[in-house]
Design an enzyme around this catalytic site. Structure first.
Site, short mmCIF file in Angstrom:
data_model
loop_
_atom_site.label_atom_id
_atom_site.label_comp_id
_atom_site.label_asym_id
_atom_site.label_seq_id
_atom_site.Cartn_x
_atom_site.Cartn_y
_atom_site.Cartn_z
N PRO A 2 0.83 -1.21 0.00
CA PRO A 2 0.00 0.00 0.00
C PRO A 2 0.86 1.26 0.00
O PRO A 2 1.84 1.36 0.74
CB PRO A 2 -0.79 -0.12 1.31
CG PRO A 2 -0.75 -1.57 1.66
CD PRO A 2 0.57 -2.07 1.15
N GLU A 3 0.50 2.20 -0.87
CA GLU A 3 1.16 3.49 -0.93
C GLU A 3 0.10 4.57 -0.70
O GLU A 3 -1.02 4.26 -0.29
CB GLU A 3 1.89 3.66 -2.26
CG GLU A 3 2.96 2.58 -2.50
CD GLU A 3 3.63 2.68 -3.85
OE1 GLU A 3 3.87 3.82 -4.31
OE2 GLU A 3 3.90 1.63 -4.47
N LYS A 58 3.55 5.91 5.11
CA LYS A 58 2.87 4.62 4.93
C LYS A 58 2.23 4.11 6.22
O LYS A 58 1.87 2.94 6.30
CB LYS A 58 3.86 3.62 4.35
CG LYS A 58 4.33 4.02 2.95
CD LYS A 58 5.35 3.07 2.38
CE LYS A 58 5.85 3.57 1.03
NZ LYS A 58 6.91 2.72 0.47
N ARG A 111 2.48 -12.12 4.80
CA ARG A 111 3.89 -12.40 5.15
C ARG A 111 4.24 -11.95 6.57
O ARG A 111 5.40 -12.04 6.97
CB ARG A 111 4.82 -11.71 4.15
CG ARG A 111 4.67 -12.24 2.73
CD ARG A 111 5.80 -11.75 1.85
NE ARG A 111 5.56 -12.02 0.45
CZ ARG A 111 6.36 -11.66 -0.55
NH1 ARG A 111 7.47 -10.97 -0.26
NH2 ARG A 111 6.08 -11.94 -1.79
N ARG A 261 13.17 -5.50 -7.19
CA ARG A 261 12.30 -4.36 -7.49
C ARG A 261 12.03 -4.33 -8.98
O ARG A 261 12.95 -4.39 -9.80
CB ARG A 261 12.96 -3.05 -7.06
CG ARG A 261 12.18 -1.81 -7.48
CD ARG A 261 12.90 -0.54 -7.15
NE ARG A 261 12.91 -0.31 -5.72
CZ ARG A 261 13.65 0.62 -5.12
NH1 ARG A 261 14.48 1.37 -5.84
NH2 ARG A 261 13.59 0.78 -3.82
#
Length: 275
Positions: A2-3, A58, A111, A261
């Site tokens: 989430p950003e 965040k 996770r 990434r």
């Protein structure tokens, strides 16, 4: 991960649905994500009530009538639900709060990387790294001039700077790609090669992308007063669109994976600058 768009969508939804509502019961199911003793969540949240909802970078900040804040950093796989209690619990549900009015507020984390804190409102600096973070991207005090002054202190590739929370908070890998595409800047360009005008353009692109994406993120998560967040970003224009045509020029999007990434960009719209 989430950003800002996802977190702003969740924050706004919570503000509409939960402000003033009392927590009827609480259950801690997987304690590993709690950075405040799990017993405090289990024993002291019932009877408290939500008063306001904020965000910094965040972190989602859920303020309580007791003067405390439930601070949540979902990290990579943290997800929220606000649903009927009869809806099946996700396997890695960590926290369940039963809310007066009949709904269930849940935090699940596939996770188990997220971080949950229950702290006094004036005690958030106890969160590791809190004081070291830069301003939030949407902070009104972060003007174009302030952005230009801050970014001048950083060297290296421009994408790496955008996702550095010490520079500015709230931008992650996915929206960094969207911002750079909007600004027509190659993600691997060194900051020192960019002109002040280009860096100002980057600031405007960052704000524009967040304004554009937030309602789309909300539409992907919210249905009929329920929140059931499974990451869906099919509205993004370049991130994870490798091989698909650029929506601006039609050139196939390039996708590069390095250091776990994924970077997606258009070589035509975002050309490399000469060495």
């Amino acid at each position: 991960m989430p950003e800002i768009p996802e977190l702003e969508a969740i924050r706004g939804f919570f503000a509409e649905q939960l402000t003033g509502r009392r927590i009827a019961a609480g259950a801690v199911r997987i304690p590993v994500v709690f950075r405040t003793p799990a017993s405090e969540f289990r024993e002291t949240l019932p009877g408290d009530a939500f008063t306001a909802f904020g965000r910094r970078g965040k972190f989602l900040l859920l303020s309580l009538a007791s003067g405390r804040v439930l601070a949540v950093n979902p990290m990579l796989t943290g997800r929220f639900q606000y649903v009927d209690p009869a809806v099946k619990l996700p396997a890695k549900t960590c926290l369940v709060l039963e809310i007066d009015g009949g709904r269930s507020l849940r935090y699940a984390d596939e996770r188990l990387m997220g971080k949950l804190y229950l702290l006094p409102a004036d005690g958030l600096e106890a969160i590791p790294g809190w004081a070291a973070g830069g301003p939030d991207l949407l902070d009104p005090a972060l003007t174009e001039d302030a952005w230009l002054a801050r970014i001048a202190k950083y060297r290296g590739g421009i994408k790496n700077i955008l996702v550095n929370a010490e520079f500015v908070q709230g931008i992650g890998n996915a929206y960094a790609d969207e911002i750079l595409w909007e600004a027509r800047i190659n993600p691997y360009t060194a900051r020192t090669k960019l002109t002040p005008d280009e860096l100002r353009c980057l600031f405007r692109a960052a704000r524009e992308v967040m304004a554009w994406a937030t309602p789309l993120a909300r539409a992907a998560m919210v249905r009929d007063g329920t929140l059931d967040y499974e990451e869906r970003r099919d509205f993004l224009r370049v991130h994870r669109r490798g091989g698909q045509p650029c929506p601006r020029c039609g050139t196939p999007i390039t996708e590069i994976t390095a250091n776990q990434r994924i970077t997606s960009f258009c070589r035509q719209c975002q050309p490399e600058l000469p060495a």
